[in-house]
Write a protein that holds these residues in place. Structure first.
Motif, PDB file in Angstrom:
ATOM      1  N   VAL A 131       0.921  -1.205  -0.025  1.00 47.61           N
ATOM      2  CA  VAL A 131      -0.048  -0.151  -0.012  1.00 47.61           C
ATOM      3  C   VAL A 131       0.864   1.333   0.074  1.00 47.61           C
ATOM      4  O   VAL A 131       1.688   1.391   0.805  1.00 47.61           O
ATOM      5  N   ALA A 132       0.725   2.169  -0.776  1.00 46.26           N
ATOM      6  CA  ALA A 132       1.342   3.519  -1.062  1.00 46.26           C
ATOM      7  C   ALA A 132       0.597   4.586  -0.799  1.00 46.26           C
ATOM      8  O   ALA A 132      -0.257   4.727  -1.988  1.00 46.26           O
ATOM      9  N   PRO A 133       0.275   5.337   0.216  1.00 47.72           N
ATOM     10  CA  PRO A 133      -0.578   6.403   0.096  1.00 47.72           C
ATOM     11  C   PRO A 133       0.351   7.694  -0.249  1.00 47.72           C
ATOM     12  O   PRO A 133       1.562   7.711  -0.144  1.00 47.72           O
ATOM     13  N   GLY A 134      -0.443   8.865  -0.829  1.00 47.83           N
ATOM     14  CA  GLY A 134       0.230  10.079  -0.990  1.00 47.83           C
ATOM     15  C   GLY A 134       0.051  11.010   0.267  1.00 47.83           C
ATOM     16  O   GLY A 134      -1.046  10.818   0.904  1.00 47.83           O
ATOM     17  N   MET A 135       1.047  11.656   0.530  1.00 51.38           N
ATOM     18  CA  MET A 135       1.130  12.251   1.664  1.00 51.38           C
ATOM     19  C   MET A 135       0.178  13.671   1.749  1.00 51.38           C
ATOM     20  O   MET A 135      -0.045  14.278   0.715  1.00 51.38           O
ATOM     21  N   VAL A 136      -0.666  13.835   2.810  1.00 51.82           N
ATOM     22  CA  VAL A 136      -1.564  14.950   2.999  1.00 51.82           C
ATOM     23  C   VAL A 136      -0.526  16.115   2.887  1.00 51.82           C
ATOM     24  O   VAL A 136       0.351  16.138   3.268  1.00 51.82           O
ATOM     25  N   GLY A 137      -1.253  17.202   2.256  1.00 50.56           N
ATOM     26  CA  GLY A 137      -0.515  18.492   1.908  1.00 50.56           C
ATOM     27  C   GLY A 137       0.159  18.567   0.477  1.00 50.56           C
ATOM     28  O   GLY A 137       0.809  19.328   0.125  1.00 50.56           O
ATOM     29  N   GLY A 138       0.087  17.525  -0.131  1.00 50.58           N
ATOM     30  CA  GLY A 138       0.963  17.303  -1.428  1.00 50.58           C
ATOM     31  C   GLY A 138      -0.138  17.479  -2.762  1.00 50.58           C
ATOM     32  O   GLY A 138      -1.003  18.222  -2.562  1.00 50.58           O
ATOM     33  N   CYS A 139       0.374  16.925  -3.722  1.00 55.55           N
ATOM     34  CA  CYS A 139      -0.618  17.318  -4.719  1.00 55.55           C
ATOM     35  C   CYS A 139      -0.783  15.983  -5.822  1.00 55.55           C
ATOM     36  O   CYS A 139      -0.539  15.968  -7.118  1.00 55.55           O
ATOM     37  N   ASN A 140      -0.745  14.793  -5.087  1.00 55.71           N
ATOM     38  CA  ASN A 140      -1.077  13.853  -5.985  1.00 55.71           C
ATOM     39  C   ASN A 140      -2.117  12.985  -5.395  1.00 55.71           C
ATOM     40  O   ASN A 140      -2.309  11.588  -5.761  1.00 55.71           O
ATOM     41  N   GLY A 141      -3.199  13.530  -5.175  1.00 48.95           N
ATOM     42  CA  GLY A 141      -4.636  12.840  -5.022  1.00 48.95           C
ATOM     43  C   GLY A 141      -4.927  13.210  -3.712  1.00 48.95           C
ATOM     44  O   GLY A 141      -6.311  13.366  -3.394  1.00 48.95           O
TER      45      GLY A 141
ATOM     46  N   LEU B  97       9.947  27.896  -7.777  1.00 50.68           N
ATOM     47  CA  LEU B  97      10.154  26.366  -7.426  1.00 50.68           C
ATOM     48  C   LEU B  97      11.206  25.750  -8.236  1.00 50.68           C
ATOM     49  O   LEU B  97      11.782  24.966  -7.722  1.00 50.68           O
ATOM     50  N   GLY B  98      11.476  26.431  -9.248  1.00 54.39           N
ATOM     51  CA  GLY B  98      12.475  25.766 -10.018  1.00 54.39           C
ATOM     52  C   GLY B  98      13.742  25.876  -9.353  1.00 54.39           C
ATOM     53  O   GLY B  98      14.388  25.215  -9.223  1.00 54.39           O
ATOM     54  N   ILE B  99      13.875  27.226  -8.793  1.00 52.62           N
ATOM     55  CA  ILE B  99      15.369  27.497  -7.980  1.00 52.62           C
ATOM     56  C   ILE B  99      15.154  26.486  -6.605  1.00 52.62           C
ATOM     57  O   ILE B  99      16.185  25.843  -6.568  1.00 52.62           O
ATOM     58  N   ALA B 100      14.302  26.223  -6.141  1.00 51.05           N
ATOM     59  CA  ALA B 100      13.962  25.591  -4.926  1.00 51.05           C
ATOM     60  C   ALA B 100      14.554  23.803  -5.279  1.00 51.05           C
ATOM     61  O   ALA B 100      15.261  23.011  -4.781  1.00 51.05           O
TER      62      ALA B 100
ATOM     63  N   ILE C 273      16.006  27.932   2.395  1.00 48.06           N
ATOM     64  CA  ILE C 273      16.325  28.642   1.196  1.00 48.06           C
ATOM     65  C   ILE C 273      15.171  28.173   0.199  1.00 48.06           C
ATOM     66  O   ILE C 273      14.817  29.046  -0.485  1.00 48.06           O
ATOM     67  N   GLN C 274      14.916  26.966   0.178  1.00 47.04           N
ATOM     68  CA  GLN C 274      13.918  26.795  -0.879  1.00 47.04           C
ATOM     69  C   GLN C 274      12.389  27.282  -0.767  1.00 47.04           C
ATOM     70  O   GLN C 274      11.989  27.681  -1.750  1.00 47.04           O
ATOM     71  N   THR C 275      12.122  27.128   0.337  1.00 50.39           N
ATOM     72  CA  THR C 275      10.737  27.918   0.654  1.00 50.39           C
ATOM     73  C   THR C 275      10.925  29.388   0.399  1.00 50.39           C
ATOM     74  O   THR C 275      10.011  30.102  -0.018  1.00 50.39           O
ATOM     75  N   GLN C 276      12.191  29.894   0.716  1.00 50.11           N
ATOM     76  CA  GLN C 276      12.356  31.569   0.601  1.00 50.11           C
ATOM     77  C   GLN C 276      12.266  31.855  -1.095  1.00 50.11           C
ATOM     78  O   GLN C 276      11.849  32.901  -1.477  1.00 50.11           O
ATOM     79  N   ALA C 277      12.812  30.988  -1.811  1.00 51.39           N
ATOM     80  CA  ALA C 277      12.868  31.164  -3.120  1.00 51.39           C
ATOM     81  C   ALA C 277      11.424  31.090  -3.946  1.00 51.39           C
ATOM     82  O   ALA C 277      11.161  31.950  -4.592  1.00 51.39           O
ATOM     83  N   ILE C 278      10.620  30.223  -3.320  1.00 50.70           N
ATOM     84  CA  ILE C 278       9.418  30.125  -3.721  1.00 50.70           C
ATOM     85  C   ILE C 278       8.400  31.263  -3.474  1.00 50.70           C
ATOM     86  O   ILE C 278       7.676  32.047  -4.294  1.00 50.70           O
TER      87      ILE C 278
ATOM     88  N   ALA D 123       3.784  24.291  -6.269  1.00 51.76           N
ATOM     89  CA  ALA D 123       4.649  24.946  -5.437  1.00 51.76           C
ATOM     90  C   ALA D 123       4.122  25.030  -3.919  1.00 51.76           C
ATOM     91  O   ALA D 123       4.713  24.941  -2.991  1.00 51.76           O
ATOM     92  N   ASN D 124       2.942  25.384  -3.837  1.00 45.97           N
ATOM     93  CA  ASN D 124       2.271  25.193  -2.253  1.00 45.97           C
ATOM     94  C   ASN D 124       2.426  23.795  -1.840  1.00 45.97           C
ATOM     95  O   ASN D 124       2.839  23.567  -0.379  1.00 45.97           O
ATOM     96  N   ALA D 125       2.253  22.836  -2.575  1.00 45.91           N
ATOM     97  CA  ALA D 125       2.527  21.363  -1.878  1.00 45.91           C
ATOM     98  C   ALA D 125       3.732  21.235  -1.682  1.00 45.91           C
ATOM     99  O   ALA D 125       4.363  20.547  -0.680  1.00 45.91           O
ATOM    100  N   TYR D 126       4.798  21.901  -2.425  1.00 45.89           N
ATOM    101  CA  TYR D 126       6.249  21.810  -2.172  1.00 45.89           C
ATOM    102  C   TYR D 126       6.584  22.211  -0.840  1.00 45.89           C
ATOM    103  O   TYR D 126       7.278  22.041  -0.106  1.00 45.89           O
ATOM    104  N   LEU D 127       6.195  23.623  -0.619  1.00 43.13           N
ATOM    105  CA  LEU D 127       6.196  24.383   0.756  1.00 43.13           C
ATOM    106  C   LEU D 127       5.565  23.575   1.979  1.00 43.13           C
ATOM    107  O   LEU D 127       6.373  23.345   2.903  1.00 43.13           O
TER     108      LEU D 127
END
Lengths: 405, 405
Positions: free
Chosen positions: A116-126, A252-255, A214-219, A313-317
């Motif tokens: 079983v493989a769930p997608g994490m809450v807060g992400g963008c895969n369902g 997001l690309g910089i992150a 740094i990644q969150t700041q770039a976004i 991008a928000n899911a990445y954050l």
């Protein structure tokens, strides 16, 4: 679980046709869950670890194989930061991110185990995330709660309940998936028999937090971020991703570039790219704005472009900040205490020898505190991503120490 | 050198009063060059390595000690990426970035040697850079030429001419200063007797280019970058810095955070900060926008704030891209050939054992190709910045191998 919980079968983009869903009772045998097809469980309202609340949280997941009558062969497989539930091809035409490592006769053998493989809450895969539709019809955006890995685990426990899995034979994952696996063991120790954290840490370190900041700041610096509310429309179809091609794609690309460097190694970059100029480009020009790229720059541009084409991008954050928050010892008397309390679980701690994001020393320390056996190593010059590219090196250790029955 | 070249004495901010300048002839003895006071040489028009042109380039510099009658005791000391010519206090009240390592009786002994420290062209510490006034009265901004370390060296050769220094006793520096020192040896091998590249590389690697790319992109992503033309006014007084507090300060701050991580080490961050929250802040909150910081985040914010208070973003771009371009083998038959041709120069290659930006292996390879003696190590858990914090560890090696006369 509430009586209204149901599974809804959904289509993955393009190649996967929708499949019928069912109630938890109907699904207990899981015979009709086609391998590698995305489904969604509505789990109802949820209060987050850090205080936020949502009226309804969906958890998307895929499965492979069949749950046996004793429900004793269930394996929970957890994805990394920008991973998703599509671990292996199964009935789908789309390749999975761990194809060959998970499947019939593979090291994680779906002929024998129900994976079983769930997608994490807060992400963008369902699973419900910041691009999902809020009750007002708009995407959550900036209103999506701060999420921790404990939230992921608690919601996945609702999925386990719905599937009829009281105890996981094994919980396993790499990178953030490994962190989630360890958090599972610490949150529900009575529901985990074996645990395999790969290339990860028991608590995100100062340096890991620093790279993440740094990644969150770039976004957030990207003028198209708009405080997080940049969606033209929410993702209404489960499995669809809102925010692609809009919003802070440059940030997001910089992150992603930043993260990608930490996933690989100096040795690999040097061998593949050296100081070569990209074909047809010249890094020397009269003005900086006119210069061409080095190959490594073109490569990072390519990596960034690939991610922004599939990830919000928000899911990445949200998920990056969840990983920053990761500390299995928090509120439990510290790392030594909680890891030392899990002696009834069979652990296999694995690491990549050239990893400079999750240093091998962290895995060694984790194994020591767990009282686990020796750390198993993936040997590769590639760095952290070795957990993806060279997972097969763990086949023997999994056979000897985890999948022994 | 043209007959019109003159030195102009200028004041450093606040504490350093202006000093009288002089012609090259007057300055040959250098008796009246007060230690640690910024001066500027107008070197005339210049065509850059990659094709750009400027009508007039100034090179700022400071000196310590006195050039002897034979002009045989001159030491060229080259600063790092965001360094400046103020290496040591001297007559000034302002601390230098290598105080204690350079001075009377110090490992670089200004009682015996005449030490010269120029500011790099393209920067923002007195030498002509993107914040300087162009002939039209506006700052160069986006019009400033792409600069390489070879440009820095050629302009510094004009300074050497003006000071009456035909041959440097020693050329030395750390990090990008070390790269400049090596470039000096390769560009003017007949003008360098000894060379000390510390914690650096003979050619920027793919990974070093990758880290640099991210930094330049963060600056250019900032909505206040304005294509590089963000100055309200150019720097007209030599030593003044245009662009402070305006332009892409957020992007520059992200670049600095990124760079700073590579300058330090996981071990140091873990020991200093761990996962502690900043005092009075809570990293857990209902919404991401409401959360407080971890200590490491506050620390990086502080590092970013310090830099944007003293450095211009365009200068950071120019010098970062100059470092990306660094390759002493370019156009010279490759690294092995050029480094193998410098056997007449006495080299001391030094490295920091915990450096993960300029890996010790790069220094070992450099020393091997140079046919130099053993690499001298600074031993510290701090990482790359050890060349600043623990330079004293090189005192013995400098005494034995460089300052033997």
């Amino acid at each position: 679980m509430t009586p209204t919980d149901t599974f809804t079968a959904v289509s993955r983009p393009a190649s996967n046709a929708p499949r019928p869903g069912g109630t938890p009772a109907e699904l207990a045998g899981a015979e009709h869950l086609a391998d590698g097809m995305l489904r969604v469980l509505s789990t109802g309202p949820y209060t987050f670890d850090a205080g936020g609340q949502l009226d309804a949280v969906d958890i998307a997941f895929e499965t492979w194989g069949t749950l046996n009558a004793q429900a004793s062969n269930a394996v929970l497989l957890l994805h990394a930061l920008t991973g998703d539930p599509h671990v292996a091809r199964g009935s789908s035409e789309e390749a999975g991110w761990w194809d060959g490592f998970v499947g019939p006769g593979a090291p994680i053998d779906t002929d024998r185990y129900f994976v079983v493989a769930p997608g994490m809450v807060g992400g963008c895969n369902g699973s419900t995330g910041p691009g999902s539709a809020a009750p007002d019809g708009r995407a959550y955006g900036s209103r999506f709660p701060l999420t921790t890995l404990r939230d992921a685990v608690r919601l996945e426990a609702r999925l386990a309940d719905a599937l009829g899995v009281d105890v996981w034979h094994t919980v396993l994952g790499g990178s953030m998936g490994g962190a989630r696996a360890l958090e599972w063991a610490a949150t529900f120790p009575e529901r985990v028999q074996r645990c395999v954290p790969i290339a990860t840490t028991a608590a995100s370190t100062a340096e890991q937090i620093a790279f993440a900041q740094i990644q969150t700041q770039a976004i957030r610096l990207d003028p198209r971020f708009d405080g997080g509310d940049y969606y033209s429309a929410p993702a209404t179809a489960p499995g669809g991703v809102a925010g692609l091609g809009e919003g802070p794609v440059a940030g997001l690309g910089i992150a992603r570039r930043m993260a990608h460097i930490t996933y690989r190694s100096d040795v690999e970059f040097h061998a593949r790219f050296g100081r070569q100029a990209q074909a047809g480009e010249d890094p020397y020009a009269a003005l900086p704005g006119e210069r061409g790229r080095y190959q490594i720059e073109s490569y990072l541009d390519h990596q960034a472009g690939k991610l922004v084409g599939r990830f919000d991008a928000n899911a990445y954050l949200i998920i990056t900040e969840a990983l920053m928050s990761h500390d299995v010892g928090r509120g439990r008397g510290g790392l030594a205490r909680v890891l030392g309390s899990l002696g009834h679980i069979q652990f296999l701690v694995a690491a990549v020898d050239s990893d400079r994001l999750y240093w091998p020393a962290q895995s060694e320390e984790m194994a020591r505190l767990l009282g686990a056996g020796p750390v198993e190593y993936i040997t590769t010059p590639i760095g952290h991503d070795g957990f993806l590219t060279d997972a097969q090196q763990l086949a023997g250790a999994l056979r000897r120490r985890i999948f022994t029955d």
